[in-house]
Design a protein around this motif. Structure first.
Motif, PDB file in Angstrom:
ATOM      1  N   CYS A  74       7.908  -2.962   5.138  1.00 27.16           N
ATOM      2  CA  CYS A  74       8.953  -2.241   5.858  1.00 27.16           C
ATOM      3  C   CYS A  74       9.757  -3.219   6.706  1.00 27.16           C
ATOM      4  O   CYS A  74       9.192  -4.025   7.459  1.00 27.16           O
ATOM      5  N   GLU A 134       5.098  -2.668   8.169  1.00 22.51           N
ATOM      6  CA  GLU A 134       4.016  -1.971   7.459  1.00 22.51           C
ATOM      7  C   GLU A 134       4.103  -2.227   5.957  1.00 22.51           C
ATOM      8  O   GLU A 134       5.186  -2.218   5.367  1.00 22.51           O
ATOM      9  N   LYS A 135       2.961  -2.451   5.333  1.00 18.62           N
ATOM     10  CA  LYS A 135       2.880  -2.627   3.881  1.00 18.62           C
ATOM     11  C   LYS A 135       3.095  -1.263   3.220  1.00 18.62           C
ATOM     12  O   LYS A 135       2.477  -0.279   3.609  1.00 18.62           O
ATOM     13  N   ALA A 182       9.282   2.412   5.771  1.00 17.91           N
ATOM     14  CA  ALA A 182       8.005   3.091   5.594  1.00 17.91           C
ATOM     15  C   ALA A 182       8.107   4.607   5.709  1.00 17.91           C
ATOM     16  O   ALA A 182       7.252   5.319   5.194  1.00 17.91           O
ATOM     17  N   SER A 203       9.091  -1.859  10.690  1.00 17.77           N
ATOM     18  CA  SER A 203       7.746  -1.812  11.266  1.00 17.77           C
ATOM     19  C   SER A 203       6.821  -2.926  10.780  1.00 17.77           C
ATOM     20  O   SER A 203       5.795  -3.181  11.395  1.00 17.77           O
TER      21      SER A 203
END
Length: 67
Positions: A30, A35-36, A54, A33
């Motif tokens: 993302c 984030e994966k 995300a 963020s």
């Protein structure tokens, strides 16, 4: 052979109705963020900025930010 792209970040070209894989992998990160995001869970991105998000909330926040 199927395990080759596990835990590898993909490079994508984002289009209005989908994306095209430029470099194989199983996830993206993302842009906001960090984030994966597994590719099968990827639903939000910006065509103009060419970046993934995300969640819907994060994509709206990114669209409203200047930059």
């Amino acid at each position: 052979m199927l395990m080759m792209n596990r835990n590898k970040q993909a490079k994508l070209h984002y289009m209005a109705n989908g994306f095209r894989m430029l470099s194989s992998g199983d996830h993206v990160v993302c842009a906001v963020s960090g984030e994966k995001i597994d590719l099968d869970e990827l639903r939000y991105w910006s065509v103009a900025k060419q970046e993934p998000y995300a969640s819907a909330e994060i994509s709206v926040r990114a669209a409203l930010s200047k930059g």
